[in-house]
Design a protein around this motif. Structure first.
Motif, PDB file in Angstrom:
ATOM      1  N   VAL A   1      66.953 -16.970  11.625  1.00  0.00           N
ATOM      2  CA  VAL A   1      67.579 -18.285  11.528  1.00  0.00           C
ATOM      3  C   VAL A   1      66.542 -19.321  11.942  1.00  0.00           C
ATOM      4  O   VAL A   1      65.802 -19.108  12.896  1.00  0.00           O
ATOM      5  CB  VAL A   1      68.818 -18.353  12.463  1.00  0.00           C
ATOM      6  CG1 VAL A   1      69.203 -19.784  12.778  1.00  0.00           C
ATOM      7  CG2 VAL A   1      69.993 -17.620  11.835  1.00  0.00           C
TER       8      VAL A   1
ATOM      9  N   PHE B   1      76.675 -18.702  17.265  1.00  0.00           N
ATOM     10  CA  PHE B   1      76.242 -17.327  16.978  1.00  0.00           C
ATOM     11  C   PHE B   1      76.513 -16.414  18.172  1.00  0.00           C
ATOM     12  O   PHE B   1      76.895 -15.263  18.006  1.00  0.00           O
ATOM     13  CB  PHE B   1      74.756 -17.312  16.614  1.00  0.00           C
ATOM     14  CG  PHE B   1      74.455 -18.061  15.333  1.00  0.00           C
ATOM     15  CD1 PHE B   1      75.041 -17.661  14.141  1.00  0.00           C
ATOM     16  CD2 PHE B   1      73.605 -19.154  15.324  1.00  0.00           C
ATOM     17  CE1 PHE B   1      74.786 -18.340  12.949  1.00  0.00           C
ATOM     18  CE2 PHE B   1      73.347 -19.836  14.153  1.00  0.00           C
ATOM     19  CZ  PHE B   1      73.929 -19.440  12.962  1.00  0.00           C
TER      20      PHE B   1
ATOM     21  N   VAL C   1      75.828 -14.130   9.218  1.00  0.00           N
ATOM     22  CA  VAL C   1      75.193 -15.428   9.500  1.00  0.00           C
ATOM     23  C   VAL C   1      75.232 -16.323   8.262  1.00  0.00           C
ATOM     24  O   VAL C   1      75.510 -17.522   8.363  1.00  0.00           O
ATOM     25  CB  VAL C   1      73.753 -15.233  10.035  1.00  0.00           C
ATOM     26  CG1 VAL C   1      73.009 -16.558  10.098  1.00  0.00           C
ATOM     27  CG2 VAL C   1      73.796 -14.578  11.417  1.00  0.00           C
TER      28      VAL C   1
ATOM     29  N   ALA D   1      68.857 -19.448   6.920  1.00  0.00           N
ATOM     30  CA  ALA D   1      69.208 -18.075   7.304  1.00  0.00           C
ATOM     31  C   ALA D   1      68.781 -17.124   6.196  1.00  0.00           C
ATOM     32  O   ALA D   1      68.951 -17.432   5.008  1.00  0.00           O
ATOM     33  CB  ALA D   1      70.709 -17.961   7.552  1.00  0.00           C
TER      34      ALA D   1
END
Ligand code: ADP
Ligand code: MG
Length: 157
Positions: free
Chosen positions: A10, A29, A88, A120
């Motif tokens: 990320v 996250f 994600v 991502a």
């Protein structure tokens, strides 16, 4: 069935750091249950920007893309967990923020494509290449005691 543990890269882009919401995004996250495996504040050099976005070389927005990600520091992160790559991506939302669902990061915080806050990895092959590109020194391997309450390892005990 035990889900595959994946690693994904990320990048909290310059707009996220400038707006002071990097921590807020990392919190999402962490809350989801993903584990931090590497984290670094980086002033991106042109060479890294070009390599990171090599797949987009030649597209009309490529020069802007390279300029935008090098304009101010970013936070590079490796996240780890069951199905981390698709999890994600789903949390990040659609590339064009006006198409991103509410509840996603882009759907909640962003308005336009070059200010969509976050990168991502999109597949296992790109994730492996991107993690190696941004963290050539490698990531940190460890487990957390809470893992067994968030993953199916050890369940149902
Ligand atoms: N048509 C576009 N116009 C301007 N910027 C774009 C466009 N498409 C993509 N971008 C920018 O390039 C980045 C990389 O594109 P892409 O890999 O397709 O999206 P994603 O970041 O969702 O994986 C996007 O996050 C966005 O910042
Ligand atoms: Mg992409």
């Amino acid at each position: 069935m035990t889900e595959a543990i994946q690693r994904t890269l990320v990048v909290l882009k310059p707009d996220a750091v400038q707006r002071g919401i990097a921590g807020e995004l990392i919190t999402r996250f962490e809350r989801r249950g993903l584990r931090l495996a590497a984290l670094r504040l980086v002033q991106v050099e042109r060479a890294l920007a070009e390599q990171h976005y090599a797949v987009h070389a030649g597209k009309f927005f490529y020069p802007d893309l390279v300029k935008t990600i090098s304009a101010s520091p970013v936070v590079a992160i490796v996240l780890e967990g069951p199905n981390a790559i698709p999890v994600v991506r789903a949390m990040v939302g659609a590339t064009r923020p006006h198409e991103a669902a509410a509840g996603t990061i882009r759907g909640d915080y962003a308005l336009v494509g070059l200010r969509n806050l976050i990168h991502a990895s999109d597949a296992p092959e790109t994730a492996a290449a991107e993690v190696a590109l941004w963290f050539p020194e490698g990531v940190v391997s460890y487990t957390r005691d809470v893992e067994r309450w968030m993953t199916d390892e050890g369940a149902p005990a």
